[in-house]
Design an enzyme around this catalytic site. Sequence first.
Site, PDB file in Angstrom:
ATOM      1  N   HIS A 128      62.800  84.741  -7.136  1.00 15.51           N
ATOM      2  CA  HIS A 128      63.911  84.338  -6.272  1.00 15.51           C
ATOM      3  C   HIS A 128      64.110  82.836  -6.487  1.00 15.51           C
ATOM      4  O   HIS A 128      63.151  82.128  -6.801  1.00 15.51           O
ATOM      5  CB  HIS A 128      63.486  84.640  -4.829  1.00 15.51           C
ATOM      6  CG  HIS A 128      64.537  84.425  -3.794  1.00 15.51           C
ATOM      7  ND1 HIS A 128      64.863  83.184  -3.313  1.00 15.51           N
ATOM      8  CD2 HIS A 128      65.320  85.299  -3.119  1.00 15.51           C
ATOM      9  CE1 HIS A 128      65.791  83.298  -2.389  1.00 15.51           C
ATOM     10  NE2 HIS A 128      66.099  84.568  -2.247  1.00 15.51           N
ATOM     11  N   ASP A 138      54.692  84.147  -3.371  1.00 15.29           N
ATOM     12  CA  ASP A 138      55.906  84.296  -2.567  1.00 15.29           C
ATOM     13  C   ASP A 138      55.871  85.720  -2.013  1.00 15.29           C
ATOM     14  O   ASP A 138      56.165  86.687  -2.724  1.00 15.29           O
ATOM     15  CB  ASP A 138      57.139  84.067  -3.444  1.00 15.29           C
ATOM     16  CG  ASP A 138      58.432  84.445  -2.726  1.00 15.29           C
ATOM     17  OD1 ASP A 138      58.367  85.003  -1.612  1.00 15.29           O
ATOM     18  OD2 ASP A 138      59.515  84.192  -3.293  1.00 15.29           O
ATOM     19  N   GLN A 168      58.807  89.502   0.353  1.00 14.18           N
ATOM     20  CA  GLN A 168      59.115  90.944   0.335  1.00 14.18           C
ATOM     21  C   GLN A 168      57.871  91.815   0.432  1.00 14.18           C
ATOM     22  O   GLN A 168      57.984  93.047   0.358  1.00 14.18           O
ATOM     23  CB  GLN A 168      59.883  91.309  -0.950  1.00 14.18           C
ATOM     24  CG  GLN A 168      61.224  90.619  -1.108  1.00 14.18           C
ATOM     25  CD  GLN A 168      62.272  91.060  -0.082  1.00 14.18           C
ATOM     26  OE1 GLN A 168      62.099  92.053   0.638  1.00 14.18           O
ATOM     27  NE2 GLN A 168      63.362  90.323  -0.007  1.00 14.18           N
ATOM     28  N   LYS A 215      62.388  88.802   8.013  1.00 15.28           N
ATOM     29  CA  LYS A 215      62.380  90.035   7.202  1.00 15.28           C
ATOM     30  C   LYS A 215      61.343  91.030   7.714  1.00 15.28           C
ATOM     31  O   LYS A 215      61.135  92.081   7.127  1.00 15.28           O
ATOM     32  CB  LYS A 215      62.070  89.699   5.737  1.00 15.28           C
ATOM     33  CG  LYS A 215      63.160  88.872   5.044  1.00 15.28           C
ATOM     34  CD  LYS A 215      62.821  88.701   3.579  1.00 15.28           C
ATOM     35  CE  LYS A 215      63.519  87.541   2.915  1.00 15.28           C
ATOM     36  NZ  LYS A 215      64.932  87.773   2.624  1.00 15.28           N
ATOM     37  N   CYS A 273      70.088  85.989  -5.161  1.00 15.23           N
ATOM     38  CA  CYS A 273      69.337  84.728  -5.359  1.00 15.23           C
ATOM     39  C   CYS A 273      68.299  84.849  -6.467  1.00 15.23           C
ATOM     40  O   CYS A 273      67.244  84.206  -6.415  1.00 15.23           O
ATOM     41  CB  CYS A 273      68.685  84.250  -4.065  1.00 15.23           C
ATOM     42  SG  CYS A 273      69.870  83.804  -2.820  1.00 15.23           S
TER      43      CYS A 273
HETATM   44  N1  7TS Z   1      61.499  85.045  -1.849  1.00 20.11           N
HETATM   45  C1  7TS Z   1      61.899  86.310  -1.950  1.00 20.11           C
HETATM   46  C2  7TS Z   1      61.150  87.247  -2.821  1.00 20.11           C
HETATM   47  C3  7TS Z   1      63.010  86.740  -1.223  1.00 20.11           C
HETATM   48  O1  7TS Z   1      63.403  88.010  -1.341  1.00 20.11           O
HETATM   49  C4  7TS Z   1      63.693  85.834  -0.397  1.00 20.11           C
HETATM   50  C5  7TS Z   1      64.923  86.215   0.361  1.00 20.11           C
HETATM   51  C6  7TS Z   1      63.207  84.533  -0.306  1.00 20.11           C
HETATM   52  C7  7TS Z   1      62.118  84.169  -1.054  1.00 20.11           C
HETATM   53  C8  7TS Z   1      63.833  83.508   0.571  1.00 20.11           C
HETATM   54  O2  7TS Z   1      63.644  83.828   1.909  1.00 20.11           O
HETATM   55  P1  7TS Z   1      64.245  82.882   3.036  1.00 20.11           P
HETATM   56  O3  7TS Z   1      63.920  83.559   4.316  1.00 20.11           O
HETATM   57  O4  7TS Z   1      63.582  81.566   2.862  1.00 20.11           O
HETATM   58  O5  7TS Z   1      65.721  82.812   2.772  1.00 20.11           O
HETATM   59  N2  7TS Z   1      65.636  87.261  -0.207  1.00 20.11           N
HETATM   60  C9  7TS Z   1      66.866  87.659   0.143  1.00 20.11           C
HETATM   61  C10 7TS Z   1      67.472  88.750  -0.423  1.00 20.11           C
HETATM   62  O6  7TS Z   1      66.973  89.456  -1.283  1.00 20.11           O
HETATM   63  N3  7TS Z   1      68.694  88.896   0.111  1.00 20.11           N
HETATM   64  O7  7TS Z   1      68.883  87.928   1.008  1.00 20.11           O
HETATM   65  C11 7TS Z   1      67.757  87.144   1.034  1.00 20.11           C
END
Ligand code: 7TS
Length: 417
Positions: free
Chosen positions: A122, A199, A202, A225, A365
């Site tokens: 990501h 990371d 997910q 999430k 992303c």
């Molecule tokens: N890393 C992974 C693997 C992610 O899927 C996401 C967000 C992030 C980092 C960033 O998370 P945040 O809470 O800091 O924004 N992924 C997604 C997605 O797949 N669709 O919207 C956000």
Amino acid sequence: MLNVAHLRQDFPILFRKVNGRPLVYLDNAATSQKPRQVIQALVDYYEGYNSNVHRGVHTLSMEATDRYEEAREKVAGFLHAPSSECIVWVRNTTEGINLVAHVWGLANLREGDEVVVTEMEHHSNLVPWQEVTKATGATLKLIPVKDDGLLDLSRLDTIITPRTRLVSVIHMSNVLGTINPVKELGKAAHKVGALFMVDAAQSVPHAAVDVQDMDCDFLAFSGHKMLGPTGIGVLYVKPEVVLGLEPFLWGGDMVREVWYDRATWNDIPWRFEAGTPNIADAIALGVAVDYLQALGMKDVRAHEVQLTEYALERLKPLEAVTVFGPRDMNVRGGVVAFDVPGIHPHDLGTALDQEGIAIRTGHHCAMPLTRDRLGLAATARASFYLYNTEEEIDLFVDSLKRAIGYFNGVGRRSPRS
Ligand code: 7TS
């Protein structure tokens, strides 16, 4: 096994209609819905004991501090962290990774050093390392992704070398659904004396994660999430590593003693949490952790495996649909990205929304993965969570078939760029 019909009652939003149809929410990789217990925790805080933490002798402040620090303990327990001192509150995964990039990366990397990530990152675990390596003269290296959606580890010893200072990898891909072999990668990193970061945006919401078993030095994820509110996330830092890090933000709460010309730092983890923190959302994330633990992460994972297998099975006969990622559920989570050549994913997403079905479309992303490895500008993606059902997958697949028919996409294949 999860009692999905029962637990769905906890999620008020699942009973709303979208475009006259019951909502089918399949955009859980972007953010999950929230159970009423989590929503109530926010209301309880603001109605019952709203106050600042760590600074008052009055009852409300002590109640807020206790609940806020209890939430940290809950997160530590959930991750099997050695202590709650390893749990730093941040806004989200992105901020957690950026914190490491600043406090460890900028302070420690030098010319000739190497940082290793994968081709399926990501942006939040790619761009910080691009910037930090640029600023320090270090080099960024990539572990390639094979066509089956798995990492190519065949030449790992040429990528992770004695020059490597950090290996930072996505645990589960938000596009391919691939679950990466983090233990193996962590071992490879430590063998050459590098640190290892995960990371886990997910993975932590969807399966049991044990930071000691994984032996990671840093791990970041987002509360939103995993049934929690937005604006709160977690950075886990291994005890041996956390003590060597200097703070990132300076100000109130992160200090022990201050003079006009200098200051000393508070204990960990508070030295990384300058200013009034996100009290209500941290407490509500603690309630989300309680909720997940009561269900059991093994059962959450088993339910998602079942749903994903069912979805892949139902999509298989659709000639027009190309599904990405591995087929083996041992190395895959509940994310199903797909393409229908000749039909733009945004058109599919809009058609499904007309029938109340929420999927995500775009590069998610992960632009380099989507453009350079899948050869596309965008994909459509359905992603599942504990409250989804096979009936919802039927509604999704039937709606997708109608959309493909409508756009006359059946059997059409456009060349990949
Ligand atoms: N890393 C992974 C693997 C992610 O899927 C996401 C967000 C992030 C980092 C960033 O998370 P945040 O809470 O800091 O924004 N992924 C997604 C997605 O797949 N669709 O919207 C956000």
